[in-house]
Structure formats: C-alpha cells, structure tokens
Design a protein around this motif. Structure first.
Motif, mmCIF file in Angstrom:
data_model
loop_
_atom_site.group_PDB
_atom_site.id
_atom_site.type_symbol
_atom_site.label_atom_id
_atom_site.label_comp_id
_atom_site.label_asym_id
_atom_site.label_seq_id
_atom_site.Cartn_x
_atom_site.Cartn_y
_atom_site.Cartn_z
ATOM 1 N N ALA A 32 -0.755 7.664 4.597
ATOM 2 C CA ALA A 32 -0.044 8.688 3.833
ATOM 3 C C ALA A 32 -0.685 10.062 4.018
ATOM 4 C CB ALA A 32 -0.022 8.301 2.353
ATOM 5 N N GLU A 77 0.804 -1.211 0.000
ATOM 6 C CA GLU A 77 0.000 0.000 0.000
ATOM 7 C C GLU A 77 0.846 1.275 0.000
ATOM 8 O OE1 GLU A 77 -4.250 -1.382 1.782
ATOM 9 O OE2 GLU A 77 -2.846 -0.507 3.214
ATOM 10 N N GLU A 78 2.164 1.090 0.016
ATOM 11 C CA GLU A 78 3.045 2.243 -0.161
ATOM 12 C C GLU A 78 3.255 2.554 -1.640
ATOM 13 O OE1 GLU A 78 4.231 4.143 2.270
ATOM 14 O OE2 GLU A 78 3.149 2.918 3.734
ATOM 15 N N GLY A 119 -3.193 2.033 3.899
ATOM 16 C CA GLY A 119 -1.946 2.715 3.560
ATOM 17 C C GLY A 119 -2.176 4.134 3.057
ATOM 18 N N TYR A 120 -3.255 4.329 2.312
ATOM 19 C CA TYR A 120 -3.582 5.673 1.828
ATOM 20 C C TYR A 120 -3.951 6.588 2.991
ATOM 21 C CZ TYR A 120 -6.185 9.417 -0.484
ATOM 22 O OH TYR A 120 -6.648 10.636 -0.898
#
Length: 292
Positions: free
Chosen positions: A236, A223-224, A232-233
């Motif tokens: 971020a 998810e990076e 992961g979003y």
C-alpha cells in the motif's frame, strides 16, 4: 541363451506375435531434473531484464531486476522487510492452523460418522460456496480492523479445501478393514486414529497443500483490511509513492511464500509416505527391473 528361449522366440515369430516392449520413461538424473525446473524462471528473469534494458518496460511500469534487488537491500537494511515478513507469516500460520484443524475435524466427523454427515455436511457445503472475500465486510463489522479479522479470514479460506479432501479420503477407507479392526475391540476413535487417518494420508496431504496455497492468497486479501504492518502494508505504501520496485519485491515475496508452502508439503509427503518415490526414481527402478 537357452534352447528353450530360442524355441519360444522362433514360435513367436512364426505365429506373427510381437514380444511386448513396454515404453517406460527414461531415468533422468536429479541434477538435470532440477536444472530443467529452474530453466523456466530463469527464462522469465532474462526476458524481464531484456525488456527493461531495451526500454519496453520503463521504471514507471515495472522496475528492472537490478532495481528490485536494490529495493530488497534497502528494505532489508532498514528492517522493514524482516518485520513485514514476520507479521505476514504469523498471520498466515495462525489462520492456516485454525482453518486446517477445523477442516480436518469436520472432515473426519462427516466422512466417518453417518450422523455427522447428515447433520453437518449440507451446512458446510453451503458455506463452502460463499467466496471468502465476501466475508470481509462482515468480519470488519464483527472484529473491526484488528488482527482477529485477518486471521479469521485466512482460517475460513483454508478450512474448506482441508474439509473436502479429508472427508473424501476418510470415505474411501476400506470398510472391511475398519470392520476387522472393530471386531478386535478397537473403539471408533481408536479406529480413526490407527486405521482411517493413515489410510487417508494422501488425501490429507493434498488438502494441506491446497490450504497452504490458499493461505497465501487469503493473506493478500486480509492485508488489504487497513493494515499498518506486513507485506500488504508495504504494498500500500509503495502504491502511494509509485514505487514499482517495492511493489515487485512484495509480489515476489508472496510468490516465494506460496512456493515455500508447496515445498513444505512435498517434504512432508517424502517423510510420511516414503514408499511414494519421485517419478524419476520409479522410472529408473522400473527400467532396471525390465532389464533384469
């Protein structure tokens, strides 16, 4: 007590021998065992709260437990957290399904068939030594920043633990039993289905546990890759706005996913191998047997 027993005990004392007294673990009630398991996380939570209340942890370093709970309510209320959870679980589930299935098939082929071991094992072992994170740039070239790259990365990461466990479990199957079943007319794949896989079931479940745990780790890495949705979003976005409360929520979600994966495998073990009772139950049964 009978006369013979008294005579035997007197003979033992006279000879200087001591009657063996096995040291068995004491039976522990299920509720007490559960309470002890919860004690550690509760202690960490209390230490976290105390550190936040006394100013040792400031909000710009790590949000307090209360602020994290508020962030959970905020993210759940606006629908971001359920949508991110659904996306991340789909990625991890698809990757795990592909990786575990591939590892299972390859493990059976190399563990049961000599030709399969000679042809495939060395190549798989070479690939196994390559860190799956090193494949991220290559997958981005192959698949772009799509869901395929993320699922493929999770699949590669989860295939090797399943392969190693399956191959070892299949190799440890009793060869005499296999030959006996072959003599009754069972074909090779029938022997694999009826004898080898049931015999290797403990190893298969151990491999599945490792693969499920690694699927969460690989999910974080996947998810990076320029994610626009998923846990992961959220991480971020929280990093960009210095939202340590949202970062803590995402980290806790990843941890709970790993804990859930381990609990699923434990449930499968109890369902598929009911003869392997928990240690407390075995201790209680052993104590009762000795008492009798």
């Amino acid at each position: 007590m009978s006369t013979a027993t008294l005579v035997d005990e007197a003979a033992l004392r006279g000879s200087g021998l001591v009657e063996p007294r096995p040291h068995l673990p004491a039976h522990r009630p299920r509720l007490l065992a559960l309470g002890l398991r919860v004690l550690g996380p509760l202690g960490l939570l209390a230490a976290w709260q105390v550190a936040s209340a006394t100013g040792v942890l400031t909000p710009d370093i790590l949000a307090s437990p209360g602020q994290v709970v508020q962030a959970v309510g905020e993210l759940w209320g606006n629908g971001q957290l359920p949508a991110a959870l659904a996306t991340s679980l789909t990625r991890a589930g698809l990757g795990l399904l592909i990786g575990a299935s591939a590892g299972l098939v390859l493990g059976v082929v190399t563990g049961f068939f000599r030709l399969g071991e000679e042809l495939l094992d060395s190549a798989v072992q070479v690939l196994r030594t390559v860190p799956f994170l090193a494949l991220v740039p290559l997958f981005m070239v192959w698949f772009g920043i799509t869901e395929t790259a993320k699922v493929a990365l999770i699949g590669v990461a989860t295939s090797f633990p399943m392969y190693v466990s399956t191959s070892g479990g299949v190799r440890n199957t009793d060869r005499k039993l296999v030959e006996a079943m072959r003599s009754f007319g069972l074909g090779r794949w029938a022997v694999v289905r009826e004898v080898v896989l049931p015999g290797a079931l403990p190893a298969l479940l151990s491999g599945l546990r490792l693969s499920m745990t690694l699927s969460v780790i690989a999910l974080i890495a996947a998810e990076e890759i320029n994610s626009t949705e998923g846990i992961g979003y959220l991480m971020a976005q929280a990093q960009n706005f210095s939202r340590t409360d949202v970062l803590a929520v995402c980290i806790l979600v990843y941890g709970l996913l790993g804990l859930l994966a381990d609990g699923v495998v434990r449930g499968l073990e109890r369902l598929l191998m009911p003869w392997r009772a928990p240690s407390t139950a075995r201790a209680g049964a052993a104590g009762k047997a000795v008492a009798r």
